[in-house]
Design a protein around this motif. Structure first.
Motif, PDB file in Angstrom:
ATOM      1  N   GLU A 188       0.851  -1.189   0.000  1.00  0.00           N
ATOM      2  CA  GLU A 188       0.000   0.000   0.000  1.00  0.00           C
ATOM      3  C   GLU A 188       0.883   1.234   0.000  1.00  0.00           C
ATOM      4  N   LEU A 189       0.745   2.058  -1.027  1.00  0.00           N
ATOM      5  CA  LEU A 189       1.535   3.286  -1.132  1.00  0.00           C
ATOM      6  C   LEU A 189       0.674   4.490  -0.792  1.00  0.00           C
ATOM      7  N   GLU A 190       1.263   5.451  -0.124  1.00  0.00           N
ATOM      8  CA  GLU A 190       0.564   6.686   0.214  1.00  0.00           C
ATOM      9  C   GLU A 190       1.285   7.866  -0.431  1.00  0.00           C
ATOM     10  N   VAL A 191       0.487   8.818  -0.916  1.00  0.00           N
ATOM     11  CA  VAL A 191       0.989   9.952  -1.683  1.00  0.00           C
ATOM     12  C   VAL A 191       0.577  11.257  -1.009  1.00  0.00           C
ATOM     13  N   MET A 192       1.448  12.250  -1.080  1.00  0.00           N
ATOM     14  CA  MET A 192       1.116  13.570  -0.555  1.00  0.00           C
ATOM     15  C   MET A 192       1.681  14.644  -1.481  1.00  0.00           C
ATOM     16  N   TRP A 193       0.915  15.720  -1.661  1.00  0.00           N
ATOM     17  CA  TRP A 193       1.370  16.918  -2.367  1.00  0.00           C
ATOM     18  C   TRP A 193       1.254  18.112  -1.415  1.00  0.00           C
ATOM     19  N   LEU A 194       2.101  19.105  -1.589  1.00  0.00           N
ATOM     20  CA  LEU A 194       2.024  20.350  -0.818  1.00  0.00           C
ATOM     21  C   LEU A 194       2.343  21.507  -1.747  1.00  0.00           C
ATOM     22  N   SER A 195       1.389  22.440  -1.908  1.00  0.00           N
ATOM     23  CA  SER A 195       1.616  23.637  -2.725  1.00  0.00           C
ATOM     24  C   SER A 195       1.539  24.871  -1.840  1.00  0.00           C
ATOM     25  N   GLY A 196       2.035  25.978  -2.364  1.00  0.00           N
ATOM     26  CA  GLY A 196       1.962  27.230  -1.634  1.00  0.00           C
ATOM     27  C   GLY A 196       3.231  28.050  -1.693  1.00  0.00           C
ATOM     28  N   CYS A 197       4.263  27.535  -2.347  1.00  0.00           N
ATOM     29  CA  CYS A 197       5.518  28.287  -2.470  1.00  0.00           C
ATOM     30  C   CYS A 197       5.506  29.055  -3.781  1.00  0.00           C
ATOM     31  N   GLU A 198       5.312  30.361  -3.704  1.00  0.00           N
ATOM     32  CA  GLU A 198       5.251  31.215  -4.884  1.00  0.00           C
ATOM     33  C   GLU A 198       6.441  32.170  -4.908  1.00  0.00           C
ATOM     34  N   ASN A 199       7.128  32.219  -6.038  1.00  0.00           N
ATOM     35  CA  ASN A 199       8.217  33.172  -6.261  1.00  0.00           C
ATOM     36  C   ASN A 199       9.201  33.237  -5.088  1.00  0.00           C
ATOM     37  N   PRO A 200       9.828  32.120  -4.720  1.00  0.00           N
ATOM     38  CA  PRO A 200      10.781  32.167  -3.611  1.00  0.00           C
ATOM     39  C   PRO A 200      11.986  33.032  -3.972  1.00  0.00           C
ATOM     40  N   PRO A 201      12.696  33.569  -3.000  1.00  0.00           N
ATOM     41  CA  PRO A 201      13.881  34.390  -3.285  1.00  0.00           C
ATOM     42  C   PRO A 201      14.874  33.650  -4.169  1.00  0.00           C
ATOM     43  N   ALA A 202      15.325  34.336  -5.214  1.00  0.00           N
ATOM     44  CA  ALA A 202      16.301  33.792  -6.157  1.00  0.00           C
ATOM     45  C   ALA A 202      15.803  32.511  -6.823  1.00  0.00           C
ATOM     46  N   ASP A 203      14.498  32.265  -6.799  1.00  0.00           N
ATOM     47  CA  ASP A 203      13.889  31.065  -7.392  1.00  0.00           C
ATOM     48  C   ASP A 203      14.408  29.773  -6.769  1.00  0.00           C
ATOM     49  N   LEU A 204      14.917  29.827  -5.545  1.00  0.00           N
ATOM     50  CA  LEU A 204      15.477  28.653  -4.885  1.00  0.00           C
ATOM     51  C   LEU A 204      14.403  27.913  -4.106  1.00  0.00           C
ATOM     52  N   TYR A 205      14.188  26.638  -4.434  1.00  0.00           N
ATOM     53  CA  TYR A 205      13.179  25.865  -3.709  1.00  0.00           C
ATOM     54  C   TYR A 205      13.562  25.704  -2.243  1.00  0.00           C
ATOM     55  N   GLU A 206      14.878  25.764  -1.944  1.00  0.00           N
ATOM     56  CA  GLU A 206      15.316  25.629  -0.560  1.00  0.00           C
ATOM     57  C   GLU A 206      14.775  26.746   0.326  1.00  0.00           C
ATOM     58  N   LEU A 207      14.393  27.873  -0.295  1.00  0.00           N
ATOM     59  CA  LEU A 207      13.924  29.029   0.472  1.00  0.00           C
ATOM     60  C   LEU A 207      12.405  29.116   0.526  1.00  0.00           C
ATOM     61  N   CYS A 208      11.726  28.042   0.143  1.00  0.00           N
ATOM     62  CA  CYS A 208      10.271  28.060   0.172  1.00  0.00           C
ATOM     63  C   CYS A 208       9.722  28.242   1.580  1.00  0.00           C
ATOM     64  N   LEU A 209      10.496  27.867   2.587  1.00  0.00           N
ATOM     65  CA  LEU A 209      10.027  28.021   3.957  1.00  0.00           C
ATOM     66  C   LEU A 209       9.662  29.462   4.271  1.00  0.00           C
ATOM     67  N   GLU A 210      10.411  30.404   3.683  1.00  0.00           N
ATOM     68  CA  GLU A 210      10.139  31.815   3.949  1.00  0.00           C
ATOM     69  C   GLU A 210       8.730  32.203   3.501  1.00  0.00           C
ATOM     70  N   LEU A 211       8.212  31.505   2.502  1.00  0.00           N
ATOM     71  CA  LEU A 211       6.876  31.814   2.006  1.00  0.00           C
ATOM     72  C   LEU A 211       5.832  30.878   2.589  1.00  0.00           C
ATOM     73  N   LEU A 212       6.157  29.600   2.713  1.00  0.00           N
ATOM     74  CA  LEU A 212       5.197  28.639   3.251  1.00  0.00           C
ATOM     75  C   LEU A 212       4.981  28.829   4.743  1.00  0.00           C
ATOM     76  N   GLY A 213       6.051  29.187   5.477  1.00  0.00           N
ATOM     77  CA  GLY A 213       5.933  29.306   6.924  1.00  0.00           C
ATOM     78  C   GLY A 213       4.846  30.264   7.368  1.00  0.00           C
ATOM     79  N   PRO A 214       4.905  31.548   6.967  1.00  0.00           N
ATOM     80  CA  PRO A 214       3.860  32.482   7.387  1.00  0.00           C
ATOM     81  C   PRO A 214       2.466  32.081   6.923  1.00  0.00           C
ATOM     82  N   ALA A 215       2.364  31.572   5.687  1.00  0.00           N
ATOM     83  CA  ALA A 215       1.045  31.197   5.180  1.00  0.00           C
ATOM     84  C   ALA A 215       0.441  30.060   5.973  1.00  0.00           C
ATOM     85  N   LEU A 216       1.290  29.104   6.370  1.00  0.00           N
ATOM     86  CA  LEU A 216       0.798  27.944   7.089  1.00  0.00           C
ATOM     87  C   LEU A 216       0.601  28.218   8.578  1.00  0.00           C
TER      88      LEU A 216
END
Length: 394
Positions: A76-104
């Motif tokens: 049995e496999l389980e899948v998850m998606w998470l969206s909400g990171c828009e235009n992170p600084p310098a387009d770096l996915y590593e910096l998505c926390l700066e945008l996801l954190g406040p929103a969440l």
């Protein structure tokens, strides 16, 4: 009111997940997946978007192709998606926390999903919404019900199916500062994160890394062979478009493979390991190898047929360079048994053009029986397509 408190607590907890994105490189794979051809563990082979280049306000469907090569029997496999990171600084996915954190973390940003939403989960009964246990129960409820999309606030959503809908903001481009070079085309960027687990997904709010863990039935954390984490980038433009590559067929062993012998794109269901699976009468055939370590194993030629009309201009480079520039396109081969003489082919090059000679050879394994073969075609602008067929090793 109770539901609102639960969702508020969930957002607050997810808002303190720390540098979780840094764990992606060790927990799974990124936007481009490795080219290892043999699928010997749980693997995500690709993510396909309905619109590789989106428009502001679009709804983009993301679909995942994965295979569990880590077991001889179905798990049995389980899948998850998470969206909400828009235009992170310098387009770096590593910096998505700066945008996801406040929103969440903002409990007042949004209440629970509306009662009319068919995907809306209900808070578990007789639980304290302020305890992690109830948050995990809420999260597990979404997983077990395989909800397609659960909104946690403006632009932030979870999903638990093979596919997920990203809602692109109307102002995704306009709220981004314009480029300093006027020749560059304005765009917006979304990152969507995903996870696939051969166990149970649980919130892991105190780890300081990725906020979701994959546990076995005894509560032990599973590693990278059973837990894949990654992301997909979705660019948005006002005018530029990009379509996915198109696979029109296969030549196997020098013969055109009948259409009912292969699947393409959404027609390809995720297959499960099955020790009882049998070869089909019409499957292409190759003799089993006496010794896989030798150089004399039987081989079977494979030539994917890629529609050259699916090669498009790279609009960004065409504008910035002032001349027509084609997109790059390449293809990966994968199988659950056996290997290939080479597992990567260049399909289209911006300089030398379209390549029709992208033939490889399937190298037979020692084990007899059906073998699944996948081809995944990608372009350098986020487009993707996959196809699958079966070879009988006899």
């Amino acid at each position: 009111m109770r539901a609102q408190r639960v969702y508020g607590s969930l957002r607050r907890s997810l808002g303190v997940i720390g540098v979780w994105v840094a764990a992606l490189s060790s927990a799974g794979c990124g936007a481009e997946f490795d080219s290892i051809s043999q699928v010997k563990q749980l693997r995500v082979l690709g993510v396909k978007k309905s619109s590789p280049y989106a428009r502001p306000g679009d709804s983009v469907e993301l679909e995942m192709m994965y295979h569990d090569g880590g077991s001889e029997r179905a798990r049995e496999l389980e899948v998850m998606w998470l969206s909400g990171c828009e235009n992170p600084p310098a387009d770096l996915y590593e910096l998505c926390l700066e945008l996801l954190g406040p929103a969440l973390s903002n409990p007042d940003a949004a209440g629970p999903p509306p009662e009319t939403d068919p995907d809306a989960p209900r808070p578990p009964p007789e639980t304290d919404p302020d305890e992690d246990a109830s948050l995990n129960a809420l999260f597990r409820g979404g997983v077990e019900a395989k909800l397609g999309r659960v909104s946690l606030g403006p632009g932030v959503a979870l999903g638990f199916k093979r596919s997920f809908t990203l809602e692109v903001a109307e102002d995704i481009i306009s709220k981004r500062p314009p480029p300093s070079d006027p020749r560059l085309t304005r765009y917006g960027l979304n990152y969507v994160f995903f996870a696939v687990c051969a166990g149970e997904l649980h919130l892991d709010l105190d780890s300081g890394s990725f906020p979701v863990e994959c546990l076995d039935k005894d509560g032990n954390r599973l590693g990278t062979e059973d837990f894949v984490v990654g992301y997909s980038a979705v660019y948005a433009y006002d005018k530029l478009t990009n379509n996915n590559p198109r696979i029109s067929g296969f030549e196997v062993g020098g013969d055109r493979l009948p259409r009912d012998q292969y699947c393409v794109g959404s027609d390809c269901e995720v297959t499960e390991p099955d020790p009882k699976r049998k070869c089909e009468k019409a499957d292409p055939r190759v003799q089993a190898c006496a010794d896989e370590d030798s150089d004399d194993c039987p081989k079977l030629s494979i030539r994917p047929l890629i529609d050259p009309r699916s090669v498009e201009l790279d609009g960004v480079l065409t504008v910035s360079q002032g001349a027509d520039v084609d997109e790059q396109m390449w293809l990966n081969y994968h199988s659950d048994r056996g290997k290939f003489t080479f597992d990567l082919s260049l399909v289209n090059d911006a300089q030398s053009g379209f390549k029709r000679d992208i033939e490889t050879e399937f190298v037979a394994p020692e084990a007899k029986g059906p073998t699944q073969v996948w081809t995944v075609v990608r372009d350098n602008r986020g487009g993707a397509e996959w196809a699958r067929f079966q070879i009988c090793v006899e």
